[in-house]
Write a protein that holds these residues in place. Structure first.
Motif, PDB file in Angstrom:
ATOM      1  N   VAL A   9       0.934  -0.799   0.397  1.00 16.35           N
ATOM      2  CA  VAL A   9      -0.012  -0.199  -0.090  1.00 16.35           C
ATOM      3  C   VAL A   9       0.372   0.526   0.525  1.00 16.35           C
ATOM      4  N   VAL A  10       0.794   2.251  -1.335  1.00 15.67           N
ATOM      5  CA  VAL A  10       1.176   3.211  -0.843  1.00 15.67           C
ATOM      6  C   VAL A  10       0.368   4.610  -0.078  1.00 15.67           C
ATOM      7  N   MET A  11       1.163   4.940   0.978  1.00 15.56           N
ATOM      8  CA  MET A  11       0.280   5.815   1.091  1.00 15.56           C
ATOM      9  C   MET A  11       1.065   7.526   1.003  1.00 15.56           C
ATOM     10  N   CYS A  50       3.028  10.556   9.271  1.00 22.37           N
ATOM     11  CA  CYS A  50       4.231  10.087   8.589  1.00 22.37           C
ATOM     12  C   CYS A  50       4.865   9.040   9.968  1.00 22.37           C
ATOM     13  N   LYS A  51       4.571   9.934  10.968  1.00 21.19           N
ATOM     14  CA  LYS A  51       5.223   8.849  12.753  1.00 21.19           C
ATOM     15  C   LYS A  51       3.983   7.772  13.241  1.00 21.19           C
ATOM     16  N   ASP A  83       3.570   2.256  12.005  1.00 18.82           N
ATOM     17  CA  ASP A  83       2.380   0.821  11.803  1.00 18.82           C
ATOM     18  C   ASP A  83       3.891   0.018  10.481  1.00 18.82           C
ATOM     19  N   GLY A  84       4.728   0.322  10.390  1.00 21.35           N
ATOM     20  CA  GLY A  84       4.895  -0.460   9.675  1.00 21.35           C
ATOM     21  C   GLY A  84       5.464  -0.185   8.529  1.00 21.35           C
ATOM     22  N   TYR A  85       5.339   1.422   7.801  1.00 27.60           N
ATOM     23  CA  TYR A  85       5.376   1.817   6.809  1.00 27.60           C
ATOM     24  C   TYR A  85       7.100   2.308   6.395  1.00 27.60           C
TER      25      TYR A  85
END
Length: 90
Positions: free
Chosen positions: A57-59, A71-72, A77-79
């Motif tokens: 998934v690209v956020m 972002c944090k 969450d692993g991104y």
């Protein structure tokens, strides 16, 4: 697309340009009020994307709109940060 009174998301799943056998889910919009279930909504997006065969998934987030907070939270969450997008108004 999924929305309710406190949160919403829209995303598209499509093949990777250089490898059409691999699919990515791209978030188009994602919003949630504080305490509005944003991470629960993200889990829904991830699950639906996984079910449709997406590998990742690209956020994204808007710079200056709580971007570091978002972002944090995503990084916890692993991104991971991958690239920066630049835009020019025409």
């Amino acid at each position: 697309m999924h929305t309710n009174s406190t949160s919403g998301t829209g995303f598209a799943i499509f093949p990777v340009f250089v490898n059409h056998s691999a699919k990515l889910a791209h978030e188009m919009f994602w919003y949630a009020r504080k305490g509005g279930g944003g991470m629960r909504l993200l889990r829904h997006l991830e699950g639906a994307s996984r079910s449709d065969g997406a590998l990742a998934v690209v956020m994204s987030t808007v710079i200056g709109l709580r971007d570091e907070t978002v972002c944090k939270a995503l990084e916890r969450d692993g991104y991971m940060r991958s690239e920066m997008t630049l835009i020019k108004r025409l």
